[in-house]
Design a protein around this motif. Structure first.
Motif, PDB file in Angstrom:
ATOM      1  N   SER A   1       0.595  -1.106   0.431  1.00 46.03           N
ATOM      2  CA  SER A   1       0.280  -0.338  -0.186  1.00 46.03           C
ATOM      3  C   SER A   1       1.021   1.950   0.132  1.00 46.03           C
ATOM      4  O   SER A   1       2.272   1.264   0.587  1.00 46.03           O
ATOM      5  CB  SER A   1      -1.025  -0.194   1.414  1.00 46.03           C
ATOM      6  OG  SER A   1       0.281  -0.118   2.405  1.00 46.03           O
ATOM      7  N   ALA A   2       0.469   2.439  -0.645  1.00 47.66           N
ATOM      8  CA  ALA A   2       1.106   3.702  -0.763  1.00 47.66           C
ATOM      9  C   ALA A   2       1.382   4.069   0.780  1.00 47.66           C
ATOM     10  O   ALA A   2      -0.287   4.265   1.125  1.00 47.66           O
ATOM     11  CB  ALA A   2       0.350   4.576  -1.973  1.00 47.66           C
ATOM     12  N   MET A   3       2.260   4.699   1.138  1.00 49.84           N
ATOM     13  CA  MET A   3       2.449   5.307   2.728  1.00 49.84           C
ATOM     14  C   MET A   3       2.475   6.696   2.164  1.00 49.84           C
ATOM     15  O   MET A   3       3.789   6.846   1.664  1.00 49.84           O
ATOM     16  CB  MET A   3       3.747   4.908   3.300  1.00 49.84           C
ATOM     17  CG  MET A   3       3.503   5.878   4.689  1.00 49.84           C
ATOM     18  SD  MET A   3       4.385   5.057   6.038  1.00 49.84           S
ATOM     19  CE  MET A   3       3.488   4.447   7.340  1.00 49.84           C
ATOM     20  N   GLU A   4       1.988   7.895   2.853  1.00 54.78           N
ATOM     21  CA  GLU A   4       2.470   9.318   2.292  1.00 54.78           C
ATOM     22  C   GLU A   4       3.261   9.881   3.543  1.00 54.78           C
ATOM     23  O   GLU A   4       3.346   9.649   5.098  1.00 54.78           O
ATOM     24  CB  GLU A   4       1.726  10.329   2.927  1.00 54.78           C
ATOM     25  CG  GLU A   4       1.494  12.074   2.424  1.00 54.78           C
ATOM     26  CD  GLU A   4       0.644  12.020   2.564  1.00 54.78           C
ATOM     27  OE1 GLU A   4       0.366  13.711   1.183  1.00 54.78           O
ATOM     28  OE2 GLU A   4      -0.037  12.160   3.192  1.00 54.78           O
ATOM     29  N   ILE A   5       5.034  10.044   2.753  1.00 53.45           N
ATOM     30  CA  ILE A   5       5.571  10.457   4.024  1.00 53.45           C
ATOM     31  C   ILE A   5       5.959  11.890   3.885  1.00 53.45           C
ATOM     32  O   ILE A   5       5.803  12.333   2.587  1.00 53.45           O
ATOM     33  CB  ILE A   5       6.921  10.089   3.868  1.00 53.45           C
ATOM     34  CG1 ILE A   5       7.097   8.513   3.495  1.00 53.45           C
ATOM     35  CG2 ILE A   5       8.167  10.652   4.911  1.00 53.45           C
ATOM     36  CD1 ILE A   5       8.445   7.716   3.589  1.00 53.45           C
TER      37      ILE A   5
ATOM     38  N   PRO B   1       2.806  -3.500   4.975  1.00 51.09           N
ATOM     39  CA  PRO B   1       2.267  -3.169   6.753  1.00 51.09           C
ATOM     40  C   PRO B   1       3.496  -4.207   8.161  1.00 51.09           C
ATOM     41  O   PRO B   1       3.213  -3.645   8.852  1.00 51.09           O
ATOM     42  CB  PRO B   1       1.236  -4.368   7.099  1.00 51.09           C
ATOM     43  CG  PRO B   1      -0.050  -4.209   5.445  1.00 51.09           C
ATOM     44  CD  PRO B   1       1.629  -4.425   4.611  1.00 51.09           C
ATOM     45  N   ASP B   2       3.754  -4.984   7.318  1.00 50.47           N
ATOM     46  CA  ASP B   2       5.205  -6.276   8.262  1.00 50.47           C
ATOM     47  C   ASP B   2       6.403  -5.284   8.021  1.00 50.47           C
ATOM     48  O   ASP B   2       7.030  -5.458   9.021  1.00 50.47           O
ATOM     49  CB  ASP B   2       5.361  -7.205   7.697  1.00 50.47           C
ATOM     50  CG  ASP B   2       5.248  -7.892   6.135  1.00 50.47           C
ATOM     51  OD1 ASP B   2       5.444  -6.682   5.644  1.00 50.47           O
ATOM     52  OD2 ASP B   2       6.393  -9.005   6.191  1.00 50.47           O
ATOM     53  N   GLN B   3       6.657  -3.960   7.157  1.00 51.06           N
ATOM     54  CA  GLN B   3       7.282  -3.659   7.234  1.00 51.06           C
ATOM     55  C   GLN B   3       7.729  -2.433   7.842  1.00 51.06           C
ATOM     56  O   GLN B   3       6.818  -2.256   9.059  1.00 51.06           O
ATOM     57  CB  GLN B   3       7.632  -2.914   5.975  1.00 51.06           C
ATOM     58  CG  GLN B   3       8.199  -3.478   4.744  1.00 51.06           C
ATOM     59  CD  GLN B   3       8.405  -2.869   3.509  1.00 51.06           C
ATOM     60  OE1 GLN B   3       7.210  -2.598   2.669  1.00 51.06           O
ATOM     61  NE2 GLN B   3       9.795  -2.868   2.928  1.00 51.06           N
ATOM     62  N   THR B   4       9.096  -1.740   8.285  1.00 55.71           N
ATOM     63  CA  THR B   4       8.890  -0.911   9.788  1.00 55.71           C
ATOM     64  C   THR B   4       9.382   0.069   9.118  1.00 55.71           C
ATOM     65  O   THR B   4       9.205   0.585   7.883  1.00 55.71           O
ATOM     66  CB  THR B   4      10.488  -1.405  10.284  1.00 55.71           C
ATOM     67  OG1 THR B   4      11.716  -1.051   9.385  1.00 55.71           O
ATOM     68  CG2 THR B   4      10.616  -2.566  10.770  1.00 55.71           C
ATOM     69  N   VAL B   5       9.094   1.286   9.801  1.00 52.63           N
ATOM     70  CA  VAL B   5       9.596   2.665   9.931  1.00 52.63           C
ATOM     71  C   VAL B   5      10.704   2.718   9.126  1.00 52.63           C
ATOM     72  O   VAL B   5      10.998   3.676   8.128  1.00 52.63           O
ATOM     73  CB  VAL B   5       9.851   3.442  11.114  1.00 52.63           C
ATOM     74  CG1 VAL B   5      10.338   4.889  10.764  1.00 52.63           C
ATOM     75  CG2 VAL B   5       8.230   3.865  11.980  1.00 52.63           C
TER      76      VAL B   5
ATOM     77  N   GLY C   1      11.970   3.007  17.916  1.00 49.96           N
ATOM     78  CA  GLY C   1      12.799   3.952  16.651  1.00 49.96           C
ATOM     79  C   GLY C   1      12.351   2.923  15.281  1.00 49.96           C
ATOM     80  O   GLY C   1      11.638   3.643  14.356  1.00 49.96           O
ATOM     81  N   ALA C   2      13.826   3.364  14.293  1.00 47.81           N
ATOM     82  CA  ALA C   2      13.204   2.350  13.306  1.00 47.81           C
ATOM     83  C   ALA C   2      12.890   1.358  12.824  1.00 47.81           C
ATOM     84  O   ALA C   2      12.361   1.005  12.004  1.00 47.81           O
ATOM     85  CB  ALA C   2      14.851   2.892  12.343  1.00 47.81           C
ATOM     86  N   GLY C   3      12.957   0.751  13.769  1.00 46.17           N
ATOM     87  CA  GLY C   3      12.326  -1.193  13.597  1.00 46.17           C
ATOM     88  C   GLY C   3      11.219  -0.915  14.082  1.00 46.17           C
ATOM     89  O   GLY C   3      10.152  -1.918  14.108  1.00 46.17           O
ATOM     90  N   THR C   4      10.200   0.260  14.508  1.00 45.88           N
ATOM     91  CA  THR C   4       8.932   0.380  14.836  1.00 45.88           C
ATOM     92  C   THR C   4       8.739  -0.273  13.624  1.00 45.88           C
ATOM     93  O   THR C   4       8.619   0.362  12.631  1.00 45.88           O
ATOM     94  CB  THR C   4       8.549   1.657  15.662  1.00 45.88           C
ATOM     95  OG1 THR C   4       8.966   2.423  16.295  1.00 45.88           O
ATOM     96  CG2 THR C   4       7.006   1.996  15.178  1.00 45.88           C
ATOM     97  N   PRO C   5       7.130  -1.101  13.946  1.00 48.98           N
ATOM     98  CA  PRO C   5       6.639  -1.513  12.999  1.00 48.98           C
ATOM     99  C   PRO C   5       5.082  -0.611  12.141  1.00 48.98           C
ATOM    100  O   PRO C   5       4.876  -0.006  12.962  1.00 48.98           O
ATOM    101  CB  PRO C   5       5.294  -2.441  13.465  1.00 48.98           C
ATOM    102  CG  PRO C   5       6.501  -3.145  14.705  1.00 48.98           C
ATOM    103  CD  PRO C   5       7.024  -1.708  14.879  1.00 48.98           C
ATOM    104  N   LEU C   6       5.121  -0.400  10.782  1.00 49.08           N
ATOM    105  CA  LEU C   6       4.082   0.823  10.029  1.00 49.08           C
ATOM    106  C   LEU C   6       2.658  -0.071   9.758  1.00 49.08           C
ATOM    107  O   LEU C   6       1.960   0.994  10.837  1.00 49.08           O
ATOM    108  CB  LEU C   6       4.586   0.409   8.581  1.00 49.08           C
ATOM    109  CG  LEU C   6       6.026   0.899   8.160  1.00 49.08           C
ATOM    110  CD1 LEU C   6       5.950   0.966   6.954  1.00 49.08           C
ATOM    111  CD2 LEU C   6       5.933   2.562   8.919  1.00 49.08           C
TER     112      LEU C   6
END
Length: 94
Positions: free
Chosen positions: A2-6, A27-31, A74-79
């Motif tokens: 899916s698309a995430m807006e940064i 969804p299983d990816q991280t920040v 941190g950067a490991g936070t799940p999306l």
């Protein structure tokens, strides 16, 4: 996927020449994964976001759906199902 807006703020907007960028994530990816996708699209942002050793720069503020990731994992936070990520450069003042 899916698309995430940064959404980019202040000097990061200038470096990317955009106020916001959409990246494809799962969804299983991280920040960190989302930020790496952002930098792949806009390499000029790399020094503002990542340290030379690949860790997230301590001076950059990253907010996932209104929550500062420094108070999460941190950067490991799940999306999860998040749709928005805000990235702020350091702000000086006095």
């Amino acid at each position: 996927m899916s698309a995430m807006e940064i959404r980019l703020h202040a000097t990061l907007r200038q470096a990317a020449r955009a106020n916001a960028v959409r990246v494809e994530v799962r969804p299983d990816q991280t920040v960190g994964d989302a930020l790496r996708a952002l930098v792949a699209m806009h390499p000029a942002l790399a020094p503002s976001i990542w340290n030379a050793d690949g860790t997230l720069a301590g001076h950059v503020a990253v907010v996932l759906e209104g929550r500062d990731i420094r108070h999460l994992n941190g950067a490991g936070t799940p999306l999860g199902g998040a749709e928005k990520l805000d990235v702020f450069p350091p702000v000086g003042g006095g």
